[in-house]
Design a protein around this motif. Structure first.
Motif, short mmCIF file in Angstrom:
data_model
loop_
_atom_site.label_atom_id
_atom_site.label_comp_id
_atom_site.label_asym_id
_atom_site.label_seq_id
_atom_site.Cartn_x
_atom_site.Cartn_y
_atom_site.Cartn_z
N ARG A 166 48.16 43.59 34.21
CA ARG A 166 48.73 43.97 32.92
C ARG A 166 49.61 45.21 32.96
O ARG A 166 50.60 45.29 32.23
CB ARG A 166 47.61 44.20 31.90
CG ARG A 166 46.83 42.93 31.60
CD ARG A 166 45.60 43.24 30.81
NE ARG A 166 44.59 43.79 31.73
CZ ARG A 166 43.34 43.98 31.42
NH1 ARG A 166 42.91 43.72 30.22
NH2 ARG A 166 42.49 44.44 32.31
N GLY A 174 49.32 38.54 37.09
CA GLY A 174 48.94 38.90 35.74
C GLY A 174 48.35 40.30 35.60
O GLY A 174 47.64 40.57 34.63
N ARG A 198 53.05 38.26 39.04
CA ARG A 198 52.64 36.85 39.13
C ARG A 198 51.13 36.69 38.96
O ARG A 198 50.66 35.72 38.39
CB ARG A 198 53.08 36.29 40.48
CG ARG A 198 53.04 34.78 40.51
CD ARG A 198 53.55 34.15 41.80
NE ARG A 198 54.61 34.89 42.44
CZ ARG A 198 54.66 35.14 43.75
NH1 ARG A 198 53.71 34.71 44.55
NH2 ARG A 198 55.67 35.80 44.27
N ASN A 251 53.41 44.03 30.66
CA ASN A 251 53.67 42.68 30.12
C ASN A 251 54.21 41.73 31.19
O ASN A 251 55.37 41.35 31.16
CB ASN A 251 54.62 42.74 28.93
CG ASN A 251 54.13 43.65 27.84
OD1 ASN A 251 52.94 43.67 27.54
ND2 ASN A 251 55.02 44.43 27.26
N PRO A 252 53.35 41.33 32.13
CA PRO A 252 53.81 40.41 33.17
C PRO A 252 54.14 39.04 32.59
O PRO A 252 53.48 38.57 31.66
CB PRO A 252 52.60 40.33 34.11
CG PRO A 252 51.42 40.67 33.26
CD PRO A 252 51.93 41.64 32.23
N GLY A 253 55.17 38.44 33.15
CA GLY A 253 55.56 37.08 32.77
C GLY A 253 56.24 36.44 33.97
O GLY A 253 57.28 36.91 34.40
N TYR A 262 57.92 41.85 35.34
CA TYR A 262 57.38 42.52 34.17
C TYR A 262 58.44 42.55 33.09
O TYR A 262 59.60 42.87 33.35
CB TYR A 262 56.92 43.95 34.54
CG TYR A 262 55.62 43.95 35.29
CD1 TYR A 262 54.41 43.95 34.61
CD2 TYR A 262 55.58 43.91 36.68
CE1 TYR A 262 53.20 43.92 35.29
CE2 TYR A 262 54.38 43.89 37.37
CZ TYR A 262 53.19 43.89 36.66
OH TYR A 262 51.99 43.86 37.33
N PRO A 321 42.45 40.28 39.09
CA PRO A 321 43.35 40.65 38.00
C PRO A 321 42.67 40.86 36.65
O PRO A 321 43.04 41.78 35.92
CB PRO A 321 44.33 39.47 37.95
CG PRO A 321 44.36 38.97 39.35
CD PRO A 321 42.95 39.14 39.85
#
Length: 195
Positions: free
Chosen positions: A143, A141, A139, A160-162, A166, A112
């Motif tokens: 981007r 990360g 999951r 913007n992964p969280g 996303y 990642p």
């Protein structure tokens, strides 16, 4: 039911054995999995990959051609090669842009932190790409993740992964332009992906 179990005939949970990356690679070294076997390792499970149809192949070729010209030495374009997300997940996305210099070879596939952009071309694999893979990539990360949707004729741009999703998701029509957030100034037209 525990997520480590599978349900046989809707009634009987059975414990699963999850493979590690080492297990997966040993299957290849032993000749159990050959180069023609279209499988990838997702969360410790061998998953069949969809066959590549002509339209899918044309979209991947167009992406490769457009991105190689657009990144001009700022990133490497990898086509249908493995990446490693964790100790039990080694998918083979259609396109990955990897930052330069990247010196992982010959010891490892990109992870990642190496990946600027990951792209899946979705037709017969659409449900997996929009569901399980999008969640896995978020999951891990990754981007920026694009899904070139050959059924709906557009590109889903995820950034913007969280957690397992996303936070920013936009839709780009074939008449639009795609910009690579991690490489300012790098853009490609979406249209050639849908010819």
């Amino acid at each position: 039911m525990d997520t480590g179990d599978i349900d046989i005939l809707g009634r009987h949970p059975v414990p699963r054995h999850r493979l590690t990356l080492d297990d997966y690679h040993r299957l290849g070294e032993a000749g159990i999995l050959g180069e023609d076997d279209r499988v990838e390792l997702l969360e410790g499970q061998l998953v069949d990959m969809s066959p590549i149809g002509p339209r899918h192949a044309l979209a991947v070729d167009a992406l490769n051609e457009l991105l190689v010209a657009a990144v001009s030495g700022r990133a490497a374009v990898r086509v249908q090669n493995p990446i490693v997300l964790d100790g039990g997940t080694e998918p083979q996305p259609d396109i990955v842009l990897v930052g330069r210099p990247w010196r992982g070879y010959p010891a490892s596939h990109p992870g990642p932190g190496d990946i600027i952009l990951l792209i899946e071309v979705a037709d017969s694999s659409r449900d997996v790409d929009l569901g399980a893979k999008r969640e896995l990539y978020a999951r891990a990360g990754i981007r920026e993740f694009w899904i070139v949707d050959l059924i709906a004729d557009g590109v889903l741009v995820c950034r913007n992964p969280g957690g397992d999703r996303y936070q920013s998701v936009t839709w780009v029509e074939p008449a639009g332009v795609l910009d690579v957030e991690g490489l300012p100034g790098v853009t490609i037209p979406a249209g050639p992906l849908f010819t």
